[in-house]
Design an enzyme around this catalytic site. Structure first.
Site: not given
Length: 502
Positions: A2, A28, A101-102, A257
């Site tokens: 995210c 996202g 985020n995580g 990535y």
């Protein structure tokens, strides 16, 4: 994966948040949300969809205030329900909104604990809601009507003690300010910047530095592992280390990535790291195939372009853009469900036949996860007339699940699961396959910041830096991430749009 963002300014921040989320859209594409604060009220808009689709003019006009946070989301464990779009909100204590985020590896235990000891109800399957309620509970234990930086830092210290896993968090307390903090291993990225205005210093927090720089903020630094910052609505800045034994071990897959190449994470240029990944690949190609017959190097757009450029340059062969990408198709890796991914590859990429016909082609990709995309692309190259098709991966074989916020598939769905590299090569239909070595990947990233001594490389070697991931947890992850589970997920089309709530 995210993207998070937060802004404290001296003028309306809704446009800054919107623009920042569009810059972080690559992190996202499933849902987006913004919470702003004006006076003693929160204003929230969140829904499924891209940023540009979630926020229309009427929604932007209903997001007043000089302080706010935002979030872009892709579905974890295949869930794409609007009920799990962020930010989340609780009204006690004070009124807190949070974006995250995580992934918390002890989320199940925490959910039970929150109900039994904190008397808090969790309404979704999102661990972000769990994080929010733990932060809220710990702030409430500090007591008092006034929220000081000491209260904030003690609360975050308690969060670190209770929560395990990887997380980068931005939260806002109504009428007070914005909090941001990072897990004690710095697995997930978050940084902050500032800019000077006539009224004073404005601050921005974001997952990646590119969001700051594109919006006129100067990057100050990444948050340290376990560190928390608190920015008051008046623009006062406070920071403190809140973890007992912090250790820097960022997720190496960010560099491979996820992150944009123009970002800097933990003082490492993502672009430069990917160039060095290309150099590592070339060294291996020259070592094991010194008499190669490669005519042309072609990247699989977009992430692999940087590495492919170096491969072609150091091999002394042509670099060509052999695949044209449809910009309106989402990132295939983060699409839930195998059928949707299969369908999207042909729609996303179209070969330029002149660059393939009669040539020995080296295709370069950032990584190979399921292998289904690679197999289709290799077949597309053959259909376009390629004589031989070789494949190079800038990352090692992905053999283990990522449990810290990257929703990789079930381990059984990895192309590298229980297969040798020769078997993978045959499975995807390549004439030859070369993978980056893990030590070379670490060297490529580490060279940008010699102070970094460790990374989270768990998806390549199965070594989880937090030390709390056991076989039982991996089996649970496998059950919720496989494509069969994703097919049974019920999508809730509800849109959450709250105004004038306090």
């Amino acid at each position: 994966m995210c993207g998070i963002i937060g802004v404290v300014g001296f003028s309306p921040v809704n446009q800054l948040l919107y623009d920042g989320l569009t810059i972080l859209q690559h992190r996202g594409q499933d849902a987006a949300g913004i919470v702003t604060c004006e006076g003693r009220k929160f204003f929230l808009r969140k829904a499924n969809g891209l940023v540009r689709d979630v926020f229309e003019t009427e929604h932007m006009m209903q997001l007043p205030g000089n302080m706010g946070i935002g979030h872009v989301r892709y579905p974890t464990a295949g869930c794409s329900s609007s009920a799990e779009a962020q930010p989340f909100y609780v009204n006690s204590p004070y009124g807190i909104a949070l974006a995250h985020n995580g992934n918390l590896t002890n989320a199940a235990e925490l959910k039970k604990e929150l109900y039994r000891t904190d008397l808090r109800h969790i309404n979704t399957e999102s661990d972000s809601e769990i994080l929010l309620n733990i932060l809220a509970h710990e702030l409430q234990t500090q007591g008092g009507l006034k929220v000081s930086q000491e209260h904030v830092f003690k609360a975050v210290e308690a969060v670190h003690k209770r929560c395990k896993g990887g997380y980068a968090v931005v939260a806002t307390i109504v009428g007070r300010g914005i909090i941001a903090f990072r897990d004690p291993y710095a697995i997930r990225p978050v940084c902050y910047g500032k800019r000077e205005t006539e009224q004073g210093t404005e601050y921005m927090v974001a997952s990646e530095s590119v969001a700051l720089q594109a919006l006129g903020f100067d990057l100050v630094r990444d948050l340290a592992p376990g560190e928390a910052i608190f920015i008051t609505k008046e623009g006062e800045f406070f920071s403190q280390q809140c973890a007992e034994n912090p250790k820097v071990a960022p997720c190496i897959f960010e560099y491979v990535y996820f992150a944009r190449p123009d970002s800097i994470i933990d003082n490492i240029s993502v672009y430069k790291a990917r160039l060095r990944m290309g150099e590592g690949l070339v060294n291996k190609i020259k070592r094991i195939r010194p008499d190669h017959d490669i005519d042309v190097v072609i990247p699989i757009p977009d992430t692999s372009r940087t590495s492919a450029l170096e491969v072609a340059f150091h091999l002394g062969v042509k670099y060509r853009e052999g695949f044209i990408k449809n910009r309106y198709i989402g990132r295939t890796f983060i699409m839930p469900g195998q059928q949707e991914r299969k369908k999207s590859v042909r729609q996303k990429l179209n070969p330029v036949e002149l660059e393939f016909k009669g040539k020995n082609v080296m295709l370069v990709d950032d990584s190979i996860v399921r292998g289904t995309t690679s197999k289709q692309i290799i077949q597309m190259a053959r259909d376009a007339g390629a004589n031989k098709v070789y494949m190079a991966s800038a990352a090692p074989p992905v053999r283990f699940p990522n449990v810290y916020g990257i929703d990789m598939p079930s381990m059984n769905e990895f192309i590298a699961h229980n297969r040798t590299e020769d078997e993978i090569c045959r499975e995807i239909g390549a004439d030859w396959l070369v993978y980056q070595d893990l030590d070379e990947l670490e060297k490529a990233v580490k060279k940008g910041n010699k102070e970094l001594t460790a990374f989270d490389t768990s998806c390549f070697n199965g070594e989880y830096v937090t030390g709390d991931v056991d076989q039982q947890y991996l089996e649970h992850i496998d059950q919720v991430r496989n494509d069969s589970a994703k097919k049974t997920t019920v999508n809730n089309p509800a849109v959450i749009d709250i105004h004038n709530s306090h």
